[in-house]
Structures are given as C-alpha cells and as structure tokens.
Write an enzyme that holds these catalytic residues in place. Structure first.
Site, PDB file in Angstrom:
ATOM      1  N   ASP A 140      71.891  -8.807   3.154  1.00 25.42           N
ATOM      2  CA  ASP A 140      70.425  -8.883   3.211  1.00 25.42           C
ATOM      3  C   ASP A 140      69.831  -7.492   3.047  1.00 25.42           C
ATOM      4  O   ASP A 140      70.497  -6.485   3.290  1.00 25.42           O
ATOM      5  CB  ASP A 140      69.981  -9.428   4.583  1.00 25.42           C
ATOM      6  CG  ASP A 140      70.179 -10.929   4.707  1.00 25.42           C
ATOM      7  OD1 ASP A 140      70.364 -11.609   3.678  1.00 25.42           O
ATOM      8  OD2 ASP A 140      70.138 -11.421   5.855  1.00 25.42           O
ATOM      9  N   ARG A 149      69.723 -11.772  -4.877  1.00 28.48           N
ATOM     10  CA  ARG A 149      68.693 -12.711  -4.413  1.00 28.48           C
ATOM     11  C   ARG A 149      67.376 -11.929  -4.457  1.00 28.48           C
ATOM     12  O   ARG A 149      67.278 -10.854  -3.862  1.00 28.48           O
ATOM     13  CB  ARG A 149      68.947 -13.158  -2.978  1.00 28.48           C
ATOM     14  CG  ARG A 149      67.782 -13.968  -2.386  1.00 28.48           C
ATOM     15  CD  ARG A 149      67.766 -13.932  -0.852  1.00 28.48           C
ATOM     16  NE  ARG A 149      68.950 -14.508  -0.275  1.00 28.48           N
ATOM     17  CZ  ARG A 149      69.490 -14.057   0.864  1.00 28.48           C
ATOM     18  NH1 ARG A 149      68.948 -13.037   1.527  1.00 28.48           N
ATOM     19  NH2 ARG A 149      70.578 -14.617   1.339  1.00 28.48           N
TER      20      ARG A 149
HETATM   21  P1  FDA Z   1      54.521 -16.235   0.632  1.00 28.25           P
HETATM   22  O1  FDA Z   1      54.821 -16.034   2.078  1.00 28.25           O
HETATM   23  O2  FDA Z   1      53.719 -15.202  -0.087  1.00 28.25           O
HETATM   24  O3  FDA Z   1      53.866 -17.636   0.525  1.00 28.25           O
HETATM   25  C1  FDA Z   1      53.283 -18.004  -0.707  1.00 28.25           C
HETATM   26  C2  FDA Z   1      53.049 -19.472  -0.774  1.00 28.25           C
HETATM   27  O4  FDA Z   1      54.271 -20.189  -0.531  1.00 28.25           O
HETATM   28  C3  FDA Z   1      52.091 -20.034   0.251  1.00 28.25           C
HETATM   29  O5  FDA Z   1      50.772 -19.775  -0.106  1.00 28.25           O
HETATM   30  C4  FDA Z   1      52.458 -21.507   0.154  1.00 28.25           C
HETATM   31  O6  FDA Z   1      51.981 -22.041  -1.022  1.00 28.25           O
HETATM   32  C5  FDA Z   1      53.958 -21.428   0.050  1.00 28.25           C
HETATM   33  N1  FDA Z   1      54.540 -21.523   1.405  1.00 28.25           N
HETATM   34  C6  FDA Z   1      55.003 -20.510   2.138  1.00 28.25           C
HETATM   35  N2  FDA Z   1      55.439 -20.966   3.333  1.00 28.25           N
HETATM   36  C7  FDA Z   1      55.218 -22.288   3.339  1.00 28.25           C
HETATM   37  C8  FDA Z   1      55.432 -23.325   4.276  1.00 28.25           C
HETATM   38  N3  FDA Z   1      55.927 -23.080   5.492  1.00 28.25           N
HETATM   39  N4  FDA Z   1      55.095 -24.574   3.939  1.00 28.25           N
HETATM   40  C9  FDA Z   1      54.530 -24.836   2.752  1.00 28.25           C
HETATM   41  N5  FDA Z   1      54.285 -23.888   1.825  1.00 28.25           N
HETATM   42  C10 FDA Z   1      54.635 -22.640   2.106  1.00 28.25           C
HETATM   43  N6  FDA Z   1      63.054 -10.689   3.112  1.00 28.25           N
HETATM   44  C11 FDA Z   1      63.585  -9.446   3.179  1.00 28.25           C
HETATM   45  O7  FDA Z   1      62.845  -8.467   3.321  1.00 28.25           O
HETATM   46  N7  FDA Z   1      64.937  -9.285   3.124  1.00 28.25           N
HETATM   47  C12 FDA Z   1      65.801 -10.321   2.948  1.00 28.25           C
HETATM   48  O8  FDA Z   1      67.011 -10.115   2.883  1.00 28.25           O
HETATM   49  C13 FDA Z   1      65.239 -11.634   2.841  1.00 28.25           C
HETATM   50  N8  FDA Z   1      66.030 -12.733   2.666  1.00 28.25           N
HETATM   51  C14 FDA Z   1      65.436 -13.941   2.368  1.00 28.25           C
HETATM   52  C15 FDA Z   1      66.226 -15.039   2.042  1.00 28.25           C
HETATM   53  C16 FDA Z   1      65.634 -16.210   1.596  1.00 28.25           C
HETATM   54  C17 FDA Z   1      66.502 -17.357   1.183  1.00 28.25           C
HETATM   55  C18 FDA Z   1      64.210 -16.316   1.547  1.00 28.25           C
HETATM   56  C19 FDA Z   1      63.543 -17.559   1.070  1.00 28.25           C
HETATM   57  C20 FDA Z   1      63.430 -15.275   1.965  1.00 28.25           C
HETATM   58  C21 FDA Z   1      64.033 -14.085   2.388  1.00 28.25           C
HETATM   59  N9  FDA Z   1      63.253 -13.018   2.817  1.00 28.25           N
HETATM   60  C22 FDA Z   1      63.845 -11.779   2.929  1.00 28.25           C
HETATM   61  C23 FDA Z   1      61.837 -13.220   3.173  1.00 28.25           C
HETATM   62  C24 FDA Z   1      60.907 -12.956   2.015  1.00 28.25           C
HETATM   63  O9  FDA Z   1      60.919 -11.597   1.680  1.00 28.25           O
HETATM   64  C25 FDA Z   1      59.473 -13.385   2.334  1.00 28.25           C
HETATM   65  O10 FDA Z   1      59.011 -12.636   3.421  1.00 28.25           O
HETATM   66  C26 FDA Z   1      59.318 -14.859   2.649  1.00 28.25           C
HETATM   67  O11 FDA Z   1      60.149 -15.653   1.844  1.00 28.25           O
HETATM   68  C27 FDA Z   1      57.875 -15.301   2.395  1.00 28.25           C
HETATM   69  O12 FDA Z   1      57.525 -15.109   1.032  1.00 28.25           O
HETATM   70  P2  FDA Z   1      57.357 -16.313  -0.020  1.00 28.25           P
HETATM   71  O13 FDA Z   1      57.937 -15.858  -1.317  1.00 28.25           O
HETATM   72  O14 FDA Z   1      57.955 -17.532   0.518  1.00 28.25           O
HETATM   73  O15 FDA Z   1      55.833 -16.462  -0.273  1.00 28.25           O
END
Ligand code: FDA
Length: 282
Positions: A109, A159
C-alpha cells in the site's frame, strides 16, 4: 466506544483472521476476489513489527489451506519503515519468501507522501527478487506520472487510487477536478503499458473511464481489475461482477482500526452523517 466499534464494522471484516476468512468466502461466492489487510500503521517498535509480519505469514498459510481467492496488502510503516529501511526490508522479505512459495501476490500500500520515495525504492529492490509484488500510486500526487512511467518500464503491477492522506499543496493537487483528471490520465498509461493494472475507486466516472480505456486499447476484461474497499458502494461492486469485470475487495481486519476508519469517514459526508445520526440518536 462500543458504538464506534459497532459502526466501524461496516468497513472492517472483523477482529480475527477467522472473521476475515469468512468475509472473503462470502465475497468469493459473489464472484469477487479479495486482498486481506491486517489493520495497523506507524509501528515504532521492532517486536511489534516482527509479530505483525509473522501474522501476515500465517495469513498466507491460511489463504493456501482454505483455498480462498485472496492476496494480501501491506503497509510499510506497520513493518518498521519508521525504524529503518533495512529493518523494514528484511522484515517484509520474510513475508515475500512465504508468498512466493505459495504463489500469492503481495501489494505494498502507499501511505503519505513523506514515505512515497522510500516505499518505491524498496519495492524496486524487492521486485528484483520477488516478481509477485506490486504497489499503489495516488493520482493526487504531482510525481505520480513519472512513477508510473518507471513502474511500467519495470512491469511492476500498480493499483491506482486517488489518495487518502492529508497532503501539502507542494506535493499534491488540491482540487478534486485535478485529482480526477490525473486519475484518468494515469489510468490510460496503465491500461496502455502497465502489467495487469488495478483501478481502485468507487467513483462511477473513474470506473467508466477505465472501461472505455480498456476498450480503446483492446485490453481484455481478464487483463486488469477494478478494486473497491470492503463495505463501500456495494451496489457498484455487484454491478461490475454482473458485467463480467474482475472485482477485488480490499478487506481489512484486526483491532487497530481507528486511523483506517477515520480516513473512510473523511471521504464522504454521508458517512459522517451516518455516524452522527447513530451517535446522537437517543
Ligand atoms: P471519491 O471519494 O472521490 O468519491 C467519488 C464518488 O464515488 C462519490 O461522489 C460517489 O459517487 C462514489 N462513492 C464513493 N463512496 C461511495 C459510497 N460509499 N457509496 C456510493 N458511492 C460512493 N489510498 C491511499 O492513499 N493508499 C492506498 O494504498 C489505498 N489503497 C486503496 C485500495 C483500494 C482497493 C481502494 C478502493 C482505495 C484505496 N485507497 C488508498 C483510498 C483511495 O485513495 C481513496 O481515498 C478512496 O478510494 C476514495 O476515493 P474514490 O476514488 O472512491 O472517490
């Protein structure tokens, strides 16, 4: 505190490895794979870092014994990165040895930007001996384009995610739009030249961009995967499986859940409202 623990359950598969294995069995039954994460970070003492590495080694054996479809994800500050790079290198190498024997993939990670360079240098060293290792790149960092070029050249699996830590303006884009457009540009680099990329986002726009780019570069649905976090946007997780995309769920377990949990809460105001509603209802 008991209430907070109860609420955290939404994002965490449980306290024990047994809880985690049973969560993964359920995910596997719904057509999803998993990556198991033992919760914890910023460990300052060697014995604890060694104990956690031992726990990961035992998790690897359990994955093999139970036949579940899962790999593992590791945070280097849990493995002693705050103690020294060499200590961390040796400690994680023990996990990588075991994983190689069992043919299980290990994901490192990515934590805050103050660790990015050291994490990548360690990953490059490990990868020379253990090809079954990959890492994570965050689209909020300015440096990520160069890092992906290097990782693609070395064919190290990535990733991609947006990034979850509070970062200074000197290191990271401050606006969501910039983070999102960089995410799409980096996805293109990975889909075009990367080794089995993983698109880690719950954002429908990022998922759609991944699908479109895979079509554009004729990358088959078996040659990349989407990844989401345990308990987040489950309807999107199911929908992707229904459309025959590969879906891996990041499945954390253990008792040190506070920092992970608060990062999840910060990401979405609905999560805060959900907590507030439970905390303040009589
Ligand atoms: P964001 O949080 O910007 O959300 C955008 C949109 O996604 C929302 O407006 C909505 O449409 C949809 N959405 C989000 N949450 C929802 C929910 N609960 N229900 C419905 N819709 C929802 N970070 C890091 O710094 N180091 C790491 O190693 C990792 N590892 C990691 C592994 C995996 C598998 C994932 C998915 C994420 C990570 N992360 C991470 C976290 C990542 O950096 C980030 O903080 C979160 O995934 C949130 O960003 P999103 O891309 O989901 O979109």
């Amino acid at each position: 505190m008991r209430l907070l623990t109860f609420l955290a359950r939404r994002f965490i598969a449980g306290d024990t490895v047994e809880n985690a294995i049973s969560a993964v069995k359920n995910l596997n039954a719904s057509g999803m794979t998993a990556t198991l994460d033992i919760l914890g970070e910023n460990v300052k003492n060697q014995e604890q870092a060694i104990r956690t590495a031992d726990s990961y080694i035992s998790v690897l054996q359990t994955i093999a014994d139970t036949g579940i479809n899962s790999n593992i994800s590791i945070k280097l500050t849990q493995m002693g990165l705050d103690i020294s790079d060499q200590f961390c290198f040796d400690n994680v190498s023990r996990i990588l040895d075991k994983a190689e024997n069992l043919n299980i993939f290990v994901r490192i990670d990515m934590e805050s930007s103050k660790y990015t360079e050291r994490t990548l240098q360690l990953v490059y060293r490990w990868h020379e001996e253990y090809p079954n290792i990959g890492t994570v790149i965050q689209s909020y960092l300015y440096r990520s384009e160069n890092d992906i070029k290097e990782l693609n050249e070395r064919q190290i699996r990535v990733r991609l995610c947006k990034g979850a830590y509070k970062e200074p303006k000197s290191a990271a884009f401050a606006s969501k739009d910039d983070v999102n457009s960089n995410f799409i540009e980096l996805t293109e680099m990975l889909i075009k030249d990367g080794n089995y990329p993983a698109i880690g986002s719950h954002d429908g726009a990022m998922v759609k961009a991944g699908m479109d780019l895979a079509n554009k570069y004729s990358r088959s649905k078996d040659d990349f995967e989407f990844q989401m976090l345990y308990g987040v946007n489950r309807s999107a997780q199911r929908e992707l499986v229904e459309h025959n995309y590969r879906m891996r769920i990041y499945t954390p377990f253990g008792t040190h859940w506070m920092p992970y949990y608060f990062r999840r809460l910060r990401e979405r105001k609905e999560n805060i409202i959900f907590i507030a509603r439970h905390l303040f209802k009589d």
